[in-house]
Design a protein around this motif. Structure first.
Motif, short mmCIF file in Angstrom:
data_model
loop_
_atom_site.label_atom_id
_atom_site.label_comp_id
_atom_site.label_asym_id
_atom_site.label_seq_id
_atom_site.Cartn_x
_atom_site.Cartn_y
_atom_site.Cartn_z
N SER A 1 -3.99 10.55 -76.27
CA SER A 1 -3.29 11.54 -77.09
C SER A 1 -3.59 12.94 -76.56
CB SER A 1 -3.73 11.46 -78.54
OG SER A 1 -3.44 10.19 -79.08
N ALA A 2 -2.60 13.82 -76.67
CA ALA A 2 -2.77 15.20 -76.21
C ALA A 2 -3.27 16.07 -77.36
CB ALA A 2 -1.43 15.72 -75.69
N ALA A 3 -3.70 17.29 -77.00
CA ALA A 3 -4.15 18.25 -78.03
C ALA A 3 -3.02 18.50 -79.03
CB ALA A 3 -4.59 19.55 -77.38
N ALA A 4 -1.79 18.57 -78.52
CA ALA A 4 -0.65 18.80 -79.41
C ALA A 4 -0.49 17.64 -80.40
CB ALA A 4 0.63 18.99 -78.60
N ASN A 5 -0.77 16.42 -79.94
CA ASN A 5 -0.70 15.27 -80.84
C ASN A 5 -1.75 15.37 -81.94
OD1 ASN A 5 -0.21 13.37 -77.86
ND2 ASN A 5 1.39 13.82 -79.35
N LYS A 6 -2.93 15.86 -81.56
CA LYS A 6 -4.01 16.00 -82.53
C LYS A 6 -3.61 17.00 -83.61
CE LYS A 6 -8.98 16.57 -82.38
NZ LYS A 6 -10.12 16.86 -81.52
N GLN A 7 -3.06 18.11 -83.16
CA GLN A 7 -2.64 19.13 -84.11
C GLN A 7 -1.54 18.60 -85.03
OE1 GLN A 7 -2.18 23.19 -82.59
NE2 GLN A 7 -0.42 23.41 -83.95
N ARG A 8 -0.64 17.83 -84.46
CA ARG A 8 0.44 17.25 -85.25
C ARG A 8 -0.14 16.35 -86.34
NH1 ARG A 8 5.49 17.29 -87.37
NH2 ARG A 8 6.32 15.20 -87.62
N VAL A 9 -1.06 15.47 -85.97
CA VAL A 9 -1.66 14.56 -86.96
C VAL A 9 -2.31 15.38 -88.08
CG1 VAL A 9 -3.48 12.85 -87.35
CG2 VAL A 9 -1.98 12.65 -85.35
N ALA A 10 -3.10 16.39 -87.70
CA ALA A 10 -3.82 17.16 -88.72
C ALA A 10 -2.83 17.88 -89.66
CB ALA A 10 -4.74 18.16 -88.06
N THR A 11 -1.78 18.45 -89.11
CA THR A 11 -0.89 19.21 -89.99
C THR A 11 0.00 18.28 -90.83
OG1 THR A 11 0.60 19.54 -88.12
CG2 THR A 11 -0.76 21.39 -88.71
N VAL A 12 0.37 17.14 -90.28
CA VAL A 12 1.19 16.23 -91.09
C VAL A 12 0.35 15.67 -92.24
CG1 VAL A 12 2.62 14.17 -91.14
CG2 VAL A 12 2.70 15.65 -89.15
N PHE B 1 -9.49 9.88 -86.86
CA PHE B 1 -9.28 11.33 -86.93
C PHE B 1 -8.54 11.69 -88.21
CE2 PHE B 1 -6.57 15.07 -85.99
CZ PHE B 1 -7.59 16.01 -85.91
N ALA B 2 -7.44 10.97 -88.48
CA ALA B 2 -6.66 11.27 -89.69
C ALA B 2 -7.48 11.03 -90.95
CB ALA B 2 -5.39 10.41 -89.72
N LEU B 3 -8.33 10.04 -90.91
CA LEU B 3 -9.17 9.73 -92.06
C LEU B 3 -10.09 10.91 -92.37
CD1 LEU B 3 -10.16 7.60 -94.12
CD2 LEU B 3 -11.85 6.88 -92.42
N ASP B 4 -10.69 11.43 -91.33
CA ASP B 4 -11.61 12.54 -91.49
C ASP B 4 -10.88 13.77 -92.04
OD1 ASP B 4 -14.15 13.69 -91.12
OD2 ASP B 4 -13.36 14.75 -89.34
N VAL B 5 -9.70 14.04 -91.47
CA VAL B 5 -8.91 15.18 -91.95
C VAL B 5 -8.55 14.97 -93.43
CG1 VAL B 5 -6.67 16.36 -91.74
CG2 VAL B 5 -7.96 15.75 -89.67
N ALA B 6 -8.18 13.75 -93.78
CA ALA B 6 -7.75 13.48 -95.15
C ALA B 6 -8.89 13.71 -96.14
CB ALA B 6 -7.22 12.05 -95.27
N TYR C 1 -4.46 8.78 -83.55
CA TYR C 1 -4.96 9.63 -82.50
C TYR C 1 -5.84 8.79 -81.58
CZ TYR C 1 -7.29 13.30 -79.97
OH TYR C 1 -7.77 14.08 -78.96
N ASP C 2 -5.48 8.78 -80.31
CA ASP C 2 -6.20 7.99 -79.33
C ASP C 2 -6.96 8.94 -78.41
OD1 ASP C 2 -6.18 5.13 -77.83
OD2 ASP C 2 -6.07 6.75 -76.37
N ASP C 3 -8.28 8.79 -78.37
CA ASP C 3 -9.11 9.71 -77.60
C ASP C 3 -8.67 9.84 -76.15
OD1 ASP C 3 -10.85 10.72 -79.41
OD2 ASP C 3 -12.17 8.96 -79.34
N LYS C 4 -8.25 8.76 -75.56
CA LYS C 4 -7.91 8.77 -74.14
C LYS C 4 -6.49 9.23 -73.86
CE LYS C 4 -10.70 5.95 -71.21
NZ LYS C 4 -11.53 5.05 -72.07
N GLN D 1 2.97 7.85 -79.04
CA GLN D 1 3.01 9.23 -78.55
C GLN D 1 3.37 9.28 -77.07
OE1 GLN D 1 -0.93 9.99 -79.75
NE2 GLN D 1 -0.36 10.89 -81.72
N GLU D 2 2.89 8.32 -76.30
CA GLU D 2 3.20 8.27 -74.87
C GLU D 2 4.68 7.93 -74.68
OE1 GLU D 2 1.32 9.11 -72.42
OE2 GLU D 2 2.18 8.19 -70.63
N LYS D 3 5.17 7.03 -75.48
CA LYS D 3 6.59 6.66 -75.36
C LYS D 3 7.50 7.86 -75.64
CE LYS D 3 6.41 1.68 -76.51
NZ LYS D 3 6.72 1.01 -75.24
N THR D 4 7.21 8.58 -76.73
CA THR D 4 8.11 9.70 -77.05
C THR D 4 7.95 10.83 -76.03
OG1 THR D 4 6.52 10.59 -78.62
CG2 THR D 4 8.23 9.21 -79.52
#
Ligand code: BES
Ligand code: ZN
Length: 875
Positions: free
Chosen positions: A298-309, A240-245, A293-296, A734-737
């Motif tokens: 990770s949450a939507a909020a995690n996805k947004q975090r990855v994209a914005t970071v 996911f991050a690769l694609d965003v980058a 980002y893990d499809d199973k 992400q699950e740990k935090t």
């Protein structure tokens, strides 16, 4: 000795290095030993001597330089220093030569050694497991001023040079640096890796990573190789991050009109990482949570975090890396801009995220911090390296980004883009100051940008603009807004926009003085009763205080759904902060909140939820007898949206609905809504038997975790114990935090005490302890005692750095009595350190603000009746 002290005193206690010698090129060799946690290095620096001097002064810290290895060669003449002193306090090394050094370029060479530390800065070690075995990797983190902990250098952003790096590492490891590899030589168990020489860059952007990794790879249309490196076996989490980058590089190339300037871009997930991510040129490092980002799971909020970071760090490749701030005073040029630019990318890649509405949360955080007397101007004096860490805060990032947005909206997006592109071209490979940017913008737009913006970047705070309607005119008055409720000094040039009754009826002007009167006859027509919204779409960085009449019209307009999402957000946020500052009653704030019961928008509701939790907390202190009715009111307020979304994710639903469902259910759980608590525990039990059970998708987990741990106690600890089991069994960061953040809401002080100790145990990485610190109100006293008991240990573990300040702000700020503020002050008076000073003052100020709010709520006459009415109102 005395003579020597005298001799070197001119170099000590200075904020900047003397500019008599200027580095041009570094030839740097590093050999990390991952088992002994040490490293050896050698550096040859081409230095341009530009003034008569017998001394070379550069930065070094925690290094041992072999004095016999030091030479300076110029015009074929080799000179050795007659004296060499490392001054640890100033983090410099002073070399004295017998004679003046020849003017012109010479070569300074030396060898040195250091420790691969465990403090997540300089050249450090991070640990991971591979095939059940614990291993170390070697990583650098140099910003703001820790390159000097890895090699002797001119460690200031304006001292740009080229870097030719060579690493000697175990042959089975991946070794990365800013530039691509040009050659590898095998030599027994070791390999020597040679990298291309970099373009000129600042020392804080130099990077090295050595460890075991897998990667995924793609290319931009220009042929730039882009990779994401992950733990072995987890490469798919990097896609996911690769694609965003890749897409983001294309967008920025177009926006800045300059292509990405290096031949490759690597991004690496590092298991131990102090910040969220770091924009090292060509080798961006991240926390795992900000890149993977893990499809199973990770949450939507995690996805947004990855994209914005990712979008933020890539923005730095232009804003920061190609054009660099001249000194840390201009840090905001890096961080404010990268923050703002990241929204351009997110908006373009994910239009359904409505990211510019979400941007309002950035402004809000900026406004909330800048509402403190203990804030600081965006452009802040920095006199010592130790002061830099503390300014990576909501002022530099969020206020910075928000004033940029304000300016963009004033000048218009096309003009703004053209100016930015010409700024990047003009200062490429150079350094710039805030005023350099203003002058480019001024030239492009013909507007007095410098004069306007100075009031926002050189002055701390921001105005509250009071608006009163009188006959057919509006009276505007500005004064500094302070959460303490007092009136501060200051005047700003405020770009005011307003609309009247419709988004077609607009007006705008610059408020340049304290007061101004504006004729709105043309808009008010005959009725004279339409709503008036100032700061249209919340593009300005200020607050608005309406008179009662205007407030009532706006509340009505919200209920009738006449207003834009951003305006609804802004009215609520401004009103809330005015209540905190005791300038509006809690009674009227609650009445305003009730106008949002049919709200659907994610960002508005999300802030409504956060305000509701804050209100519940303060009421628990001010009027505990009203708490259960207040909670009932909030539960009713969110009922409508909660029912619309339900528990089951809908096929193909929007990203925002997925995030909203989680936040709503978390809120309902924390207000102890019975049905939510029961359903949560039913789902949790199924999940405990099967971690892939569809009843608990990642977006629901936080809500469910909060629900099952909320009422856990020593005698009924199964919710807590089960969550720790999930924590131990997952290998997804992400699950740990998520679990750490949820457990903190447990109301039982004994459990929280046990949990806080767990945070400091070896089971929690130092980088993650901060996620568990925002404990429930019921346990805040326990947390404070715990902080005092463990302070020595905490400062030892975290040392100087921004993570340690989070312990203070999270644990101290929630208190609400002046006595507690005093107690805190007392405790820290003998433990003061420059790197905690600002945060401590801000946290104590927050306690005083809470205390004043409590008092003011206690004096509200009709609060109890109003709360009853709202709690039992039938819609
Ligand atoms: N340059 C910073 C990283 C940094 C922060 C270095 C503090 C030294 C001290 C990086 O670009 C950054 O801003 N990272 C953010 C994430 C971003 C999306 C806001 C962070 O670390 O939180
Ligand atoms: Zn940044």
């Amino acid at each position: 000795m005395a003579e020597q002290k005298q001799k070197y005193s001119q170099f000590k206690g200075q904020s900047r290095l003397p500019k008599v010698a200027i580095p041009k090129r570094y030839d740097l060799k590093l050999k990390p030993d991952l088992i002994a946690c040490k490293f050896a290095g050698a550096v040859k620096i081409s230095v341009d001597v530009v003034a008569d001097t017998k001394f070379l002064v550069l930065n070094a810290a925690e290094l041992s330089i072999n004095p016999k290895s030091v030479t300076f060669t110029s015009n074929n003449k080799v000179m050795e220093p007659v004296d060499l002193e490392l001054c640890e306090g100033d983090e410099i090394v002073v070399m004295e030569f017998k004679e003046s050094l020849p003017i012109g370029v010479g070569l300074l060479s030396m060898e040195f050694e250091g420790t691969l530390n465990d403090r997540m800065k300089g050249f450090y070690r991070s640990s991971y497991e591979h095939n059940g075995e614990k291993k170390n990797m070697a990583v650098t983190q140099f910003e703001p001023a820790d390159a000097r902990r890895c090699f002797p250098c001119w460690d200031e952003p304006a001292c740009k040079a080229t870097f030719k790096i060579t690493l000697e590492v175990p042959s089975e490891l991946v070794a990365l640096s800013n530039m691509p590899v040009i050659e590898e030589k095998l030599n027994g168990n070791l390999k020597t890796v040679y990298y291309q020489e970099s373009p000129i860059m600042s020392t804080y952007l130099v990077a090295v990573v050595v460890g075991l990794f897998d990667y995924v790879e793609d290319h931009t249309p220009d042929g730039i190789a882009v990779r994401v490196y992950c733990q072995v076996g987890k490469a798919s989490q990097g896609k996911f991050a690769l694609d965003v980058a890749v897409k983001t590089l294309g967008l920025y190339k177009e926006y800045f009109e300059v292509p990405y300037s290096l031949p490759k871009l690597d991004q690496v997930a590092i298991p131990d990482f102090a910040a969220g991510a770091m924009e090292n040129y060509g080798l961006v490092t991240y926390r795992e949570t900000a890149l993977l980002y893990d499809d199973k799971h990770s949450a939507a909020a995690n996805k947004q975090r990855v994209a914005t970071v990712v979008a933020h760090e890539l923005a730095h490749q232009w804003f920061g890396n190609l054009v660099t701030m001249e000194w840390w005073t201009h840090l905001w040029l890096n961080e404010g801009f990268a923050t703002w630019v990241s929204y351009l990318s997110a908006d373009s890649l994910f239009p359904d995220w409505k990211i510019w509405t979400q941007f309002l949360d950035e402004s809000t955080e900026g406004l909330r911090l800048d509402g403190l007397a203990e804030s600081h101007p965006i452009e802040v004096d920095i006199n010592h390296a130790g002061e830099i860490d503390e300014i990576f805060d909501a002022i530099s990032y969020r206020k910075g980004a928000a004033v940029i947005r304000m300016l963009q909206s004033y000048l218009g997006p096309e003009c703004f883009q053209r100016a930015l592109a010409s700024y990047i071209k003009k200062y490429a490979c150079l350094n710039a100051k805030t005023e350099d940017l203003w002058s480019v913008l001024e030239e492009e737009s013909g507007e007095p940008v410098n004069k306007l913006m100075n009031t926002w970047t050189k002055q701390q705070g921001y105005p509250v603009v009071s608006v009163k309607v009188k006959d057919q005119t509006l009276e505007f008055e500005q004064s500094r807004f302070l959460l303490s409720g007092s009136h501060g000094e200051g005047q700003w040039i405020v770009p005011i926009t307003l609309c009247c009754g419709s988004y077609d009826a607009r007006k705008s002007f610059l408020l340049q003085t304290k007061n101004e009167t504006v004729d709105v006859k043309e808009f008010l027509g005959n009725s004279g009763h339409s709503w008036i919204k100032v700061n249209v779409d919340q593009t300005g960085f200020f607050r608005v205080k309406y008179d009662e009449d205007l407030s009532a019209r706006l509340r009505d307009a919200i209920e009738k759904k006449c207003l834009s999402t951003s305006d609804k957000y802004g009215i609520l946020e401004d009103y809330y902060s005015l209540s905190t500052a005791c300038q509006q009653s809690l009674t009227s704030l609650l009445a305003l909140m009730s106008a949002y019961r049919e709200e659907l928008d994610y960002t508005v509701l999300s802030n409504l939820i956060s305000i509701a939790s804050k209100v519940a907390r303060i009421v628990a202190d001010a009027a505990p007898e009203l708490l259960s009715d207040i909670k009932l009111f909030f539960i009713n307020l969110f009922q409508n949206s909660a029912e619309r979304l339900g528990w089951e994710p809908k096929q193909g639903e929007s990203h925002l609905d997925a995030m909203l469902r989680g936040e709503l259910l978390t809120a309902l759980a924390s207000f102890e809504h019975d049905l939510t608590l029961n359903e949560a525990s039913r789902r949790f039990n199924i999940f405990l038997d099967d971690r892939n059970a569809p009843v608990l998708p990642p977006d629901l987990r936080r809500a469910v975790y909060v629900a099952v741990v909320l009422n856990a106690s020593k005698s009924n600890r199964s919710g807590y114990d089960s969550l720790l089991r999930v924590y131990r069994e997952t290998d997804l960061s992400q699950e740990k935090t998520r679990i750490l953040g949820s457990v903190a809401s447990c109301k039982d002080p004994q459990i929280i005490h046990e949990f806080l100790n767990f945070l400091l145990s070896s089971e929690v990485r130092s980088q993650d302890a901060v996620f568990g610190l925002s404990v429930s109100r019921e346990a805040r006293e326990t947390a404070w005692s715990w902080l005092k008991d463990n302070w020595d240990h905490i400062t030892k573990t975290y040392g100087a750095g921004f993570l340690v300040t989070r312990f203070i702000s999270a644990i101290v700020s929630p208190f609400s009595s002046n006595e507690k503020a005093e107690e805190v002050e007392q405790f820290f008076s003998s433990r003061m350190k420059p790197y905690i000073a600002r945060t401590l003052k801000q946290s104590i100020e927050r306690v005083h603000i809470n205390a004043a709010w409590v008092k003011s709520i206690q004096s509200e006459k009709h609060l109890a009746d109003a709360v009853k009415e709202l709690a039992y109102r039938k819609y």
